[in-house]
Structure formats: structure tokens, C-alpha cells
Enzyme design. Sequence first.
Site, mmCIF file in Angstrom:
data_model
loop_
_atom_site.group_PDB
_atom_site.id
_atom_site.type_symbol
_atom_site.label_atom_id
_atom_site.label_comp_id
_atom_site.label_asym_id
_atom_site.label_seq_id
_atom_site.Cartn_x
_atom_site.Cartn_y
_atom_site.Cartn_z
ATOM 1 N N SER A 62 -23.914 18.057 -41.833
ATOM 2 C CA SER A 62 -24.709 19.142 -42.384
ATOM 3 C C SER A 62 -24.618 20.309 -41.418
ATOM 4 O O SER A 62 -24.244 20.114 -40.264
ATOM 5 C CB SER A 62 -26.158 18.683 -42.557
ATOM 6 O OG SER A 62 -26.907 19.705 -43.193
ATOM 7 N N CYS A 105 -8.363 17.489 -50.441
ATOM 8 C CA CYS A 105 -8.849 16.435 -49.547
ATOM 9 C C CYS A 105 -8.853 16.963 -48.104
ATOM 10 O O CYS A 105 -7.811 17.324 -47.572
ATOM 11 C CB CYS A 105 -7.975 15.197 -49.638
ATOM 12 S SG CYS A 105 -8.456 13.978 -48.398
ATOM 13 N N CYS A 150 -9.870 8.435 -44.826
ATOM 14 C CA CYS A 150 -10.914 8.999 -45.697
ATOM 15 C C CYS A 150 -12.219 9.210 -44.934
ATOM 16 O O CYS A 150 -12.717 8.306 -44.263
ATOM 17 C CB CYS A 150 -11.132 8.062 -46.878
ATOM 18 S SG CYS A 150 -12.508 8.535 -47.931
ATOM 19 N N CYS A 163 -15.975 12.048 -48.227
ATOM 20 C CA CYS A 163 -16.601 13.270 -48.742
ATOM 21 C C CYS A 163 -16.762 13.218 -50.248
ATOM 22 O O CYS A 163 -17.525 13.990 -50.806
ATOM 23 C CB CYS A 163 -15.804 14.503 -48.317
ATOM 24 S SG CYS A 163 -14.304 14.793 -49.273
#
Lengths: 304, 546, 249
Positions: free
Chosen positions: B53, B490, B514, B517
Site C-alpha cells: 500500500s 503483469c 508471481c 497482484c
Amino acid sequence: MTALVLLEIENGAVRQASRSAVAAAGAFGTVDVLVLGHGAEAAARLPGVTRVLHAEALSDALAEPAAALLADIASGYTHIIGAATATGKNILPRLAGLLDVQPIPDVIAINDADTFIRPIYAGNALATVRSSDSIKVITIRGANFDPVASEGGAATVEAVAFNAASQVNAAELLSVNLSTSERPELESARVVISGGKGLKDAENFKLLEPIADKLGAAIGASRAAVDSGFAPNEMQVGQTGKIVAPELYIAVGLSGAIQHLAGMKDSRVIVAINLDPEAPIFRVADYGLVADLFTVLPELESAL
Amino acid sequence: MTEIERDEMEFDVVVVGGGPAGLSAAIRLKQISPDLNVCLIEKGSEIGAHIVSGAVIEPRALEELLPDWRQTDAPLRTEVSEEQVLFLTEKRAFPIPGLNLVMPHMTNHGNFVVSLGEVCRWLGEQAEALGVEIYPGFSGAQLHIEDGRVTGIVTGDMGIERDGTHGPNFTPGMILRARQTILTEGARGSLSAHAMKHFNLRDGVEPQTYGLGIKEVWEIPEENHRPGFVQHSFGWPLDDSTYGGAWLYHFGKNLVSYGFVTGLDYKNPHLSPFEEMQRTKNHPAFRPHFEGGKRIIYGARALSEGGVQSLPRLTFPGGVLAGDSAGFVNVPKIKGTHTAMKSGMLAAEAVADALNKNEPQALGLEERLRNSWLWTELHGVRNIRPAFAKWGAKLGALYAGIDSMLLRGRAPWTLHHPHADHETLRPAAKTAPIAYPKPDHKVTFDRVSSVFLSGTNHEENQPIHLKLRDPAKWLPVNHTLYDSPESRYCPAGVYEQEQKSATEWDLRINAQNCVHCKTCDIKDPTQNIEWCTPEGSGGPNYPVGM
Amino acid sequence: MKVLVPIKRVVDYNVKVRVSADGSGVDTQGVKMSMNPFDEIAVEEGIRLRESGAAKEVVVVTIGAQAAQDVLRTAMAMGADRAILVKTDETLEPRAVANALKAIIERENPGIVSMGKQAIDDDMNATGQILAAKLGWPQATFASKVTINGERAEVTREIDGGSATYGVPLPAIITADLRLNEPRYASLPNIMKARKKPLETLELSSLNVDTASRLTTISVAEPAERQAGVMLNSVAELVEKLKTEAKVI
């Protein structure tokens, strides 16, 4: 100051890693060496060695008596040094335990008689440490010290007896199984040749084999090559695979993703062969060749 | 799947996901009813490991949850000290004047720049101190549904081999039974999606829309550090029809949080959110902040942007949705933490009430929500994000000013989200390619070296957790029609299109990279990519600072 | 027979460590910590020895701050029976750790001490060997296979260029290498059960052993980044350079 180097002998010759340790020991003044078992003659020919101590009845395969002998003769030395090999790392810390000193493993640079640089966190940081012990027990990373030559010296050879060997509570060597494969293990190989996605398929990956045979090299692979099924997972070099630091690393058709670089950046000499001049591998390579690997590999094979 | 014998454990409440919503819910539950047996699971290797965040947070919800937080070691240490919103052109930056009038939601007086991962770790400690059982490293793989009611969840199996067989360390997932299950998985959660589908929670509501946030944390020289400095931008490098912009916050000990959000309703398949984020750093309004600094963390996540129009029904038999699983981000404010926390608290209150009355469904949640400041706040800004989608960045911003200044959020109309994000791409042949600059490896970087800084890893022998529902669709649709947009959206370089021969192309899936997200699950034009929950502990390992 | 497994809490192997700005060490504040991966293998081996009937009990011990108890809980979730936390806020060198472990071993009398060959933070690869020396026990370092035959262990060790098998009279120190086993997952039910297993805490000072440091860290630096070298034009040139300039072939 006098240093004692524990030598490792292989096929009658002093191993290169041990010759690097002798070179490093030169920083501390006079250099004596200890040979366990055979090989005292080869040791005596090393340049820069004053005395060869020879304990013919012992073997470097057993840490317990070897460390006990070293502890017995340690008092005349300021530094006791081994190569940072499986053998050195088995015996030297045990010696440190007997002497009640803190060993200094994997030394890559010597600042002065008490101060050393060694990698920590898998080489992601370098610590400079100073030892307050009166006898420094050290292992030396071969790749960081140019080895002394195999010939040129004329040291005296003195037999040392270690009569208490049978009283040491020791393991017993039952059998040795040296890798029968022609190729060395990835992590300990002097030369590594690695292939990446540029080889295009598993069949082409075999193009690395004849070159590996000529160089006595182990074969590695990038994660992309492993993920694509060109090579088995145990060949993977990189952050999630094996970490290697050979004398010579040849990267063929691999871009040099950062995960891969993390696994080989400590190699002494890096060669990159790639068609893409922008490939990140060229940013770390000592020698780069922008060329089609399918023409380079056969040429290289015949040139070696 | 063949029947696997599973251990079971019973709780009053199971919370899925250790973000601000889930942790606030767990804390609230124990505050209301200390005797409740509350278990929280988190798929990251520790609380905070998957938290990304900005973050400037408003302490309003925290004040309500833990009123004495200022007297504790709560990691809210950098108060906002100076702020600006910039409209960018390629070379210049125009600060928005009178920010508190035209964009009141963008003012941050009294707010704090934090590492949300650190805040969550702290909330986790508070929750554990109240007796919440927290289990990181365990993913929720399925809802446990019996007789039309959710009666808990099943954690993921561990030790399954690439080919689907059970490896030597196979460890079956466990059934965590619960009288109420609170789903707080973040945007596009898998169990939340299952619950919404199973109980038709989205019937009659607008599609959820999303943004992709990509973030870097930098350590910069002390002499350049301005603690509490907050800067947002919109405009360049995105075209007028694409929503998004950058943030840059100075906080902590010589740290800078920089990131970029791209609205996933973008139309041009050539667009790369990662490259937009990288090139914005070259703008004169941003670049000086990075000079002499070092990039230390990288990560990405999707966030919901639909607002109240896209909120599903929040309750179902045996459970509730909260946080970004439901979609509580205040997009104009670019804040989702205080809203996630408040939604978690409201969920906890409704759940405690239902448990008390022994009712299967916490129906009181909707009313609690409508009577709370959370609803007032989100309802007031509901038209701003759709206005940007409808009229573009410049007119959208103008509308935002009018809506805020003249209408004060009380417009008698509501703008809509006509499309889901996967429906907005136009064919590659009809859109202009975008030439992105090459990384300079000082301030701008490539994708692979970026992912390296996320600490991402997955146990490598497990089955690929990103699947093509119909592999045959990829070539004609993704490759031929859209030129493989997944290879650009991506942020972790998971998808690469590979040329096999002059005519043959194939899709490589580097699932190990990965960062969870969920953008592929959202944006794939035919919804052909399925994001399955991988083995627990897998994914990024964001340190404190993220 | 009892197996004692000393374990260490270290920066998780997935974490990219950073040298602190002042060069005094590595920034470990707020980074994820977990059990040293080699120690996980040693714990697994201990549990397998118990499961095979060769051992009766697996005891794990760590020396560290209060927070280090989380790795003890992990080890017990894997299957260790009980745990000992030797509490100290200081960072100890292998010599000091060995002194402390020796005191614990004299109290616990294990038949085997199974431990990781090295910790991935300081990369010392020394504690097991020092401990063996101080106890006067045999050592089998870098083990890739362990079987127990009554009073002896048969241990295959990784050596340069291959492996070698040793007969090791017990009690002995065995240090685990990567290939020894693949540690199991700590399952959720077992994590829950581990919370109730016994964990004894004692102060390092109560052991009355010498834990002084013999090494002083003067500075910690990042390794120099490699610089790009030269671009060559032909294979012949490459072979020539490797022979005469780099002298590696």
C-alpha cells in the site's frame, strides 16, 4: 610469525586450493606445511615453503586425529591455515575447538595478521573482522588468492609422529565413492558451462557436453532453461538453485536474469555468449561474444 | 479430487486474510466477546508479507478500534507535513491550486505516511495479545459449504507435485470449521469470488473495477529526505482516457515510497503499467527525489476501484465479506486502509451480534454500514472515479472539482461502471504501440531485477497456480488479436510470449515469479487466466518498509 | 536414545539482506526471520530417527532472544518433543555457542547431536566441529545419509568430488548437508499442538560458560559490483584471452 598450512594431496599433487592457501599464508611470514599420508615430495617442491611436516600414518579423511595432531604442534605457529574445502572445513574448526579459539572461515582477503575479510549472508555482504586469538585458525577461499606454482621450491621434510592417534575417539572411514561421472559436481567444479533459453530445446542443450568434456567442466542451466524442460532442476544455477563460484563460468544463450547472476557472480572469470547485445549477462562478463551460439559452440569445441 | 482425510478444528469465527480489514475484525470480535474463539489465517509467510500500500493513512478507524494507540508503539510515526497534487505534461508539472477546495478528499492534514506492512504486523501483535490465533503461511483453498451454508474453510494442501500427485511431504489441508467466516482476502480474493458466485452476491450490482498499484521503496540520502512530504500526480505519461497516476511519500528513516496506479479499464493493449511507473520517475517532478538513492523493495497489487456502485451484498449464510474483498477503497482519496479497517470492525460487530442471537447470517451488517461514516464517505465520492472513466483525466478532474466544491458529494445522480475491466481492451492492430525508454539501472529498472526485490518465491515443484482455462484460446485471442497484453500488464514478468518458429507462438508462464497482484485474473480479455491459490507461504516476502 | 538438535533463528533465506547505511552490519530490523534451513534438515533427521525407532526423544535447543522461541515452536510443530530456549540478547560466535551447547549436552546426555552444517547468516560452518572437539566426540560433518546400528551410526558425508561413508561411534555430532532429507511441512494441526508442548527457558548466564567474542566486526560492506569486461569478435580471440590473459584454460 610462522604459518602452518594443512595441505590436501590429490593423485600425488598438491591441490590447487591448497596452493592458494600457501600463497595466502605468505602474508604471515615463514610458511610450514603439514601433509597427512602421501605427498610430502610434492609439498617440498612448492615455492615459498620452509618446512614440510609429514605425518604419514594419518589421513585428511579423518578430522579427529588430524585436528588432534594439529593441536599438538600448534604452539609454534601464529596462523594455522587450510583451504576452504570440504576437508579444510571439516578439520580446521575442530582444531579451533581444541585450541579454544574462534575460527575464521572463508577468508577472501588478508588486511594484516589479525584482520580478515570474509563473506557473510551467502556473499551478499563482506565482513571485515579482527581476531584477538593468539593462534588464528583460518580457511582460505581459493578463488581469491593466486595459487603458488607446483614446482620451484626445495623445502626440508620432517616426519612428525602422532602416537596418540589410536586413542582419539574418531569416526572410521568405511568407503569412498568419488563421483564416477566424468563431470565434476556443479558446486565444486573449477569450470562451469551453463545454458539458457537460447539453446531452444533439450536436444540442443547437449551441445554443451563436448565442450564441458574438454574443459572438465560441470554443466549448469538458468531457471528459464529448467522451467522449459531443457535441463533437470539439479542443474539450476541461481538464487533458487545452486550458488557457484568457479574459476571460469561460461554462460551460453542465457540473458543473465538477476536470480541467475546471484548464483554465479562470484566466479573468477565470466564469459558470455549471446546473440542479444543488450542481455544483462554482458554487464557482468569479463569476456563477451555477441554471436549465434549455434555457430560459436562447434567452433569453440574445435578450438579447445 | 479423490477424498482426502482432513483434520478438523472448530472455531467460533475464522478470518481469512491478515490485512487491515481482517485484523481489525479479529480485534473487534475479541473486544466485544473475549470468549469467542477466533482464528485468522494468512497465505503470506508472515503477517505483512503480502501487504502493499502507499500508504498515507487516515487514523479515524484506528482511533475507534484502539483509542489509546498514540500511547503505544504503533508504527504511525511520520505525520504528513507538506503535500501537493500535480498535473503533469511531459516536461512540466502544474500544482493544483486550492487543493482543500477543489480536491478536499486529496488533503492529508493529520494523516500519517506508514509502511502498511508494519502497521499490519503491529495490529497482528495486538490481535494475538487479545487471544486471536493467527496462522501465517496457510492459504484458504476452498469454502466449506454444507446445506447451503458456509461452515468454515479448507486450507490449502501442501506438498503436491507439479503433475498433481502427492509428493513425499504431502500434507493435506485442514477444515477450519466456523460458525461465521469473515472473508478479508483483499482485492479479487479467491474464496470471496467463490462466495459471491455461490450466493449470487453480485446480482444487480455493477461490475467491480480495479486498478493495479506498483510500488517501490527507496532509501535516499539523509540530506534529501523530507519526512512527511506527499506528492501525487496525474496526467502524463498516461493518455487522457487512461486513469491513473503516481505517488511519492517521504517517511520513516530516509525512506521514500513511490508508486503508480493504473486503472485496469485501460484500452490500449500495448500499455505496460510497469513501464508507465518506471518512466514517470524520469519526470523532473520525480527524478530528483531518487538521485543518490537506492531502490530496496518492489511489489504490486490490484485494488478495487468500483466504489459503492460495485459493492456486492456483504453477508451470506455463515459468513461476511469485508475490506477490499468487498471493495471498500475510497478511490478519490486513494485510501483503502481506514475504510478496510472500518468495514472489518462493522463486520465483526454484525457477526458478534449474529453469533449472540444464534442466527446463521449476519444480516445486520448492511444496516450498520449504512448508518456509519464509512457509507457517508464512500457514497459522497461515488461519482468521481466513473467521471474519469467517462470523460478522461482532464474533464474528470474538472468534474471532481465541481462534484466536491459545488455539490459536496450530494449529486442527485450516480455515474455507472458500464464495463468490467476485461472488456475494455481494443485490438492491438487498432491501437498505437507505445515506445518505452530503456532502463538506466540507476533510477529506472527492468522487470526481472524488480521482482528480485520482492523476495518472491514459490515452492518450485508445486502445480502451476496460473492456469489457462482453455489453452487453445491464447493464440487467436491473446496473441493474435491483442498481442499478448499479459506480457505487459503483469508486473512480475510471469507471462512471456515465445516464438517457437516463424509461425508458432507459445505462452510461457513463470509462475514462480508471481507477486499475487491478481491482475491477470482481472484483465485477461476472455477471463481465460485463472489465478488459483498456491501453496501457503508462497509469493512475495515484503519486509517492513513496504 | 535422545537426539538433541541445536537450531538458530536467522534472516529468512528469501529476504534480500542489505548492508546498513553506517556499515556496521546487515539491516535485520523488521525483516522476516525463520529457522536456519540446514537446521530444519537436522530437525527432520532427528524426527526420522525417532520415527524409525532409533531414537526415543527429539529435543530442540536455541540460544537467542525471547523471539527465538518461534523457531522452537516450528521445530515442535514438525515433530520435536520439547524445546529449550537459552536466553541472551547478545550475538554469540560459534565458539561461545559450542560452550553453551556443551553445558546443555552434559545435562541432557543425547546419543546424537544433529545440527545444520552452517547458519546462512554468518556462514561460519564451525559450531558442530568445535562442539565435537570440546566434547571429545567423533564428528560426521556434511551428512547426506544417516543410519543407526546400535551404538554406531553409519553416515555418508559429502566430500570434495563425491561422498564417503563413515562408521561413527555414538555419542557423536552429525551436521546436516542439503541432500540429507527434505524437511516436512509443519501442518496446521501440528502447529496448534506444538503450542502446548513443553518449552523450557533459561538464562545463558545460568550456564556459567565463557561466551566472550574473539572476533570484532570492524565493518560490513557490500561486495563490489562486477564491471563489464571486453567484447570480443571471434572464438579464436576468446580462447586466446582465456589462455594467456585470464589463464583459466
